[in-house]
Scaffold this motif. Sequence first.
Motif, PDB file in Angstrom:
ATOM      1  N   ALA A  52       0.579  -1.693  12.550  1.00 17.61           N
ATOM      2  CA  ALA A  52       0.084  -2.678  11.585  1.00 17.61           C
ATOM      3  C   ALA A  52       0.412  -2.163  10.187  1.00 17.61           C
ATOM      4  N   HIS A  53       0.396  -3.058   9.201  1.00 23.64           N
ATOM      5  CA  HIS A  53       0.712  -2.575   7.850  1.00 23.64           C
ATOM      6  C   HIS A  53      -0.508  -2.620   6.945  1.00 23.64           C
ATOM      7  N   ILE A  54      -0.521  -1.685   5.993  1.00 25.41           N
ATOM      8  CA  ILE A  54      -1.675  -1.547   5.109  1.00 25.41           C
ATOM      9  C   ILE A  54      -1.309  -1.800   3.647  1.00 25.41           C
ATOM     10  N   HIS A 106      -6.509  -9.254   3.903  1.00 28.85           N
ATOM     11  CA  HIS A 106      -6.603  -9.342   5.370  1.00 28.85           C
ATOM     12  C   HIS A 106      -5.242  -9.019   6.002  1.00 28.85           C
ATOM     13  N   ASP A 107      -4.192  -9.594   5.417  1.00 24.92           N
ATOM     14  CA  ASP A 107      -2.826  -9.321   5.866  1.00 24.92           C
ATOM     15  C   ASP A 107      -2.418  -7.971   5.316  1.00 24.92           C
ATOM     16  N   ASP A 108      -2.489  -6.890   6.038  1.00 32.19           N
ATOM     17  CA  ASP A 108      -2.637  -6.869   7.464  1.00 32.19           C
ATOM     18  C   ASP A 108      -3.706  -5.863   7.878  1.00 32.19           C
ATOM     19  N   LYS A 116       4.899  -0.822   2.962  1.00 35.65           N
ATOM     20  CA  LYS A 116       6.156  -1.493   2.601  1.00 35.65           C
ATOM     21  C   LYS A 116       6.548  -2.706   3.442  1.00 35.65           C
ATOM     22  N   GLU A 117       5.646  -3.164   4.348  1.00 35.88           N
ATOM     23  CA  GLU A 117       6.011  -4.318   5.165  1.00 35.88           C
ATOM     24  C   GLU A 117       6.242  -5.543   4.293  1.00 35.88           C
ATOM     25  N   GLU A 118       5.421  -5.696   3.272  1.00 44.06           N
ATOM     26  CA  GLU A 118       5.498  -6.909   2.450  1.00 44.06           C
ATOM     27  C   GLU A 118       6.769  -7.001   1.620  1.00 44.06           C
ATOM     28  N   ILE A 119       7.517  -5.902   1.511  1.00 46.92           N
ATOM     29  CA  ILE A 119       8.784  -5.988   0.764  1.00 46.92           C
ATOM     30  C   ILE A 119       9.954  -5.638   1.668  1.00 46.92           C
ATOM     31  N   MET A 125      -2.896 -17.322   3.640  1.00 53.24           N
ATOM     32  CA  MET A 125      -2.216 -16.023   3.708  1.00 53.24           C
ATOM     33  C   MET A 125      -1.490 -15.715   2.398  1.00 53.24           C
ATOM     34  N   HIS A 126      -1.575 -14.456   1.982  1.00 49.98           N
ATOM     35  CA  HIS A 126      -0.952 -13.928   0.758  1.00 49.98           C
ATOM     36  C   HIS A 126      -1.628 -14.411  -0.527  1.00 49.98           C
ATOM     37  N   ALA A 127      -2.694 -15.194  -0.412  1.00 48.59           N
ATOM     38  CA  ALA A 127      -3.466 -15.563  -1.605  1.00 48.59           C
ATOM     39  C   ALA A 127      -4.354 -14.373  -1.977  1.00 48.59           C
TER      40      ALA A 127
END
Length: 465
Positions: free
Chosen positions: A109-111, A269-271, A299-302, A441-443
Amino acid sequence: MSEKTKAELLKEKLFIDRKNGLRSASDEKWEKITAFCEGYKNFLAKGKTEREAAKEAIKIAEAAGFAPYVQGKKYEAGEKYYVNNRGKTVAFVVVGKNTVDSGTMITAAHIDSPRIDLKPNPLYEDTEMALFKTHYYGGIKKYQWTAMPLALHGVFAKKDGTVTEVCIGEDENDPCFVITDLLPHLAQEQYKRTLNEGIKGEELNILIGSRPFKDDKASELVKLNIMAILNEKYGVTEEDFLSAELECVPAAKPCDIGFDRSLIGSYGHDDRVCAYPALIAITEVENPEKTAIAILTDKEEIGSDGNTGLNSDFLRYVVRDIAEAQGVDYTVALRNSKCLSADVNAGLDPTFKDVMEAKNAARLNYGAVITKYTGARGKSGTSDASAEYVAYVRNMLDEAGIIWQTGELGKVDLGGGGTVAMYIANMGVDVVDLGVPVLSMHAPFEVVSKLDVYETYRTMYEFCK
Ligand code: MN
Ligand code: MN
């Protein structure tokens, strides 16, 4: 009760029948769900950045008997350790009875979460106000981040090697920061912009002060006063921003949503909503047959690139270290490994149903979501899990009585996205995405269902136990 007709019985046998998990949840189960989610809310509040989440996760794991990894040490079955990659990505390991060439059980999972990062030269003064220039991190709707209290988290790394932590805006006595927006009275031109351009990247400037340093000659006195405060508090000069990682995140705390308290609203929440279940699950694993690994990544989000992302060799080396100590081949270990890429999916939003295809959309309170593939357009940029592996996972879920559902990331041709699944799959591991459906999501403030969080935790435990 009237007897069921032949057709009704046949339908029961042959059709998918998914129900809202809360319809049948006992009071006892609801109590377990809410207790677990209290722990989760605490984790959310303490770990708003990847560094903080990694730190908090290590604290929780250490309390459960995990120790820092010692390079070269041969660990015995049942031993628990963690490998800390630069304080941003952490792998938690419980050594199995079998050597790892029989495969490992990986949850990932990503933090990191979308946020507003400071630029290398952030500080400036304009109109006798001090501001920070920013560069957003991850996919955000920029207009959502204005006119709300923000907190500043991160570190200054100085030339002498010292690293100073920054966390302002979380304590109720702390000041906060804000990105201003244009008043509606003067927004005629702004209204003509597309929503995407409503607030532009270079307009995400953070207001940080307005009080000038006392002097009647020098210029930039507000900026000077801010720098003097930072120098006093952190021992930094303007140049130290270059080697800083300062991240602006919403200052709001996680809270229950709804009269019935069935949902949780929070930033990030994500993630973390999958990271926390994966973490708690591995801390409860005792003497597994196969080595269990829970990896919480940055770094998952990028796009997962960089040495703390999952497109790096970090996970590969974690497995190789175990394999080498056991005298077995790590490529065989990876090939025989299984993984749940624990990430969120989009929940069906009653206000924005149009973007989803109802038969394949994930719904809140319907449990953990299996997402066979993500990607965009013709499944580009994803690992499409094999039928055989999905069969394995759904059998495991049904055997354990876990509430689960399937999801897709919206209608075909409408958009798409990705997770870490493909990077792990590229190592030869069997992988499928499994996680929690999210609204907004992402808000800066996302919503999940408590039941879904709990069922995801049960899944993570069942998978690696
Ligand atoms: Mn995610
Ligand atoms: Mn995301």
